[in-house]
Design an enzyme around this catalytic site. Structure first.
Site, PDB file in Angstrom:
ATOM      1  N   SER A 131     -11.654  -3.814  41.715  1.00  0.00           N
ATOM      2  CA  SER A 131     -12.144  -3.201  40.879  1.00  0.00           C
ATOM      3  C   SER A 131     -11.326  -1.748  40.717  1.00  0.00           C
ATOM      4  CB  SER A 131     -13.593  -2.983  40.672  1.00  0.00           C
ATOM      5  OG  SER A 131     -14.236  -2.101  39.680  1.00  0.00           O
ATOM      6  N   TYR A 145     -10.036  -0.718  28.947  1.00  0.00           N
ATOM      7  CA  TYR A 145      -9.834  -1.152  30.504  1.00  0.00           C
ATOM      8  C   TYR A 145     -11.112  -1.078  31.327  1.00  0.00           C
ATOM      9  CZ  TYR A 145      -8.109  -0.730  35.287  1.00  0.00           C
ATOM     10  OH  TYR A 145      -7.900  -0.811  36.405  1.00  0.00           O
ATOM     11  N   LYS A 149     -13.552  -3.608  33.643  1.00  0.00           N
ATOM     12  CA  LYS A 149     -13.987  -3.514  34.710  1.00  0.00           C
ATOM     13  C   LYS A 149     -15.509  -3.221  35.042  1.00  0.00           C
ATOM     14  CE  LYS A 149     -10.036  -4.221  36.579  1.00  0.00           C
ATOM     15  NZ  LYS A 149      -9.927  -5.261  37.525  1.00  0.00           N
TER      16      LYS A 149
END
Length: 295
Positions: A131, A145, A149
């Site tokens: 991560s 993005y 995550k």
């Protein structure tokens, strides 16, 4: 005891550093890459390289099955494959958004889902989701993005509770900045809109996005400066990028921990970035008179 690793996106960046560190520790590695020829320079007999595009669920399940069949058991699953997508939400196409989620989120999901029955049957294992500090905070131009995550962390938190009774650990390795291709050839950009030129200059230090017409090679997922959303250049100047080997050493320490945590920050300066993001969240919550932040 010799361990066996399964590492996605192992051909470059952190993935290659993880692979090299595991081999140097005397372990065995099943490494995957879209193009396995990119790992032809590694000839260690303890290394098995398999082709894999993590976006393809059927291929993921077949590759994970082949890895367990060859190895007998796998001790560490490292979901590392991914890339960075940068752009204001308004600028991004549906195809760009879906490919980012398919790679960074669904890729890790498919590998975790495919590996779980094998890990449960052997009664052990450690799934490490690579991560980022961007899964705690956020930064303009990194919305998708960050979303990939944040989604991975939500999945992994629940997965950890599901698998703990079977002797399986799950850890989210929240990586800081590392000097790899993540912000170079692996990064994707949209066509920029003039309205966001000032934001691009504040965040990226350039008025326009680079021309990256070629598709990224999936290999690594490390954060750059995902913090609390600040665009202050002086604040971002304190960010330090470390060699991938530093991240690999942190990962080795993590998997050597007999009681690994659910979350582990890895990388110089990353703890400070997470602290800043959490403080921003605290400031939001303390404005609610009915909310009490835990001591």
């Amino acid at each position: 005891m010799t361990r066996t690793w399964f590492i996605t996106g192992a051909n470059r960046g952190l993935g290659r550093a993880f692979t090299m560190a595991a081999l140097a520790a005397g372990d065995r590695v099943v490494a995957t890459a879209r193009d396995p020829r990119t790992m032809d320079d590694l000839t260690d007999e303890r290394l098995t390289v398999l082709p894999l595009d993590v976006r393809d669920r059927e291929s993921v399940f077949a590759t994970v099955a082949a890895a367990f069949d060859k190895s007998g058991s796998i001790d560490v699953i490292v979901n590392n494959a991914g890339y960075g997508l940068v752009g204001a939400l308004e600028e991004l196409t549906e195809a760009q958004i879906r490919d980012q989620m398919d790679t960074n989120f669904y890729g890790a999901l498919w590998v975790s889902q495919a590996a779980t029955p094998y890990l449960r049957a052997q009664g052990s294992g450690h799934i490490v989701q690579i991560s980022t500090v961007g899964a705690v905070g956020s930064l303009p131009l990194f919305s998708i993005y960050n979303a990939s995550k944040w989604a991975l962390e939500g999945l992994s938190s629940s997965l950890a509770d599901e698998l703990r009774p079977f002797g399986i650990a799950v850890t989210m390795a929240q990586m800081g900045g590392f000097d790899t291709d993540w912000a170079k050839s692996s990064m994707k950009f949209p066509e920029g809109l003039p309205a966001y030129q000032g934001l691009r200059e504040g965040i990226l230090g350039m008025p326009d996005y680079p021309d990256r017409s070629a598709a990224p090679e999936v290999g690594e997922t490390e954060s750059e400066t995902e913090t609390d959303g600040s665009t202050d250049a002086d604040e971002n100047a304190e960010w330090v990028e470390a060699a991938p080997e530093v991240g690999a050493a942190g990962l080795l320490a993590l998997v050597n921990d007999p009681n690994p945590p659910l979350r582990k920050i890895i990388g110089p300066g990353a703890q400070e970035m997470v602290a800043m993001a959490l403080d921003q969240r605290r400031q939001d919550y303390v404005r609610d008179p009915e909310f009490t932040w835990p001591a």
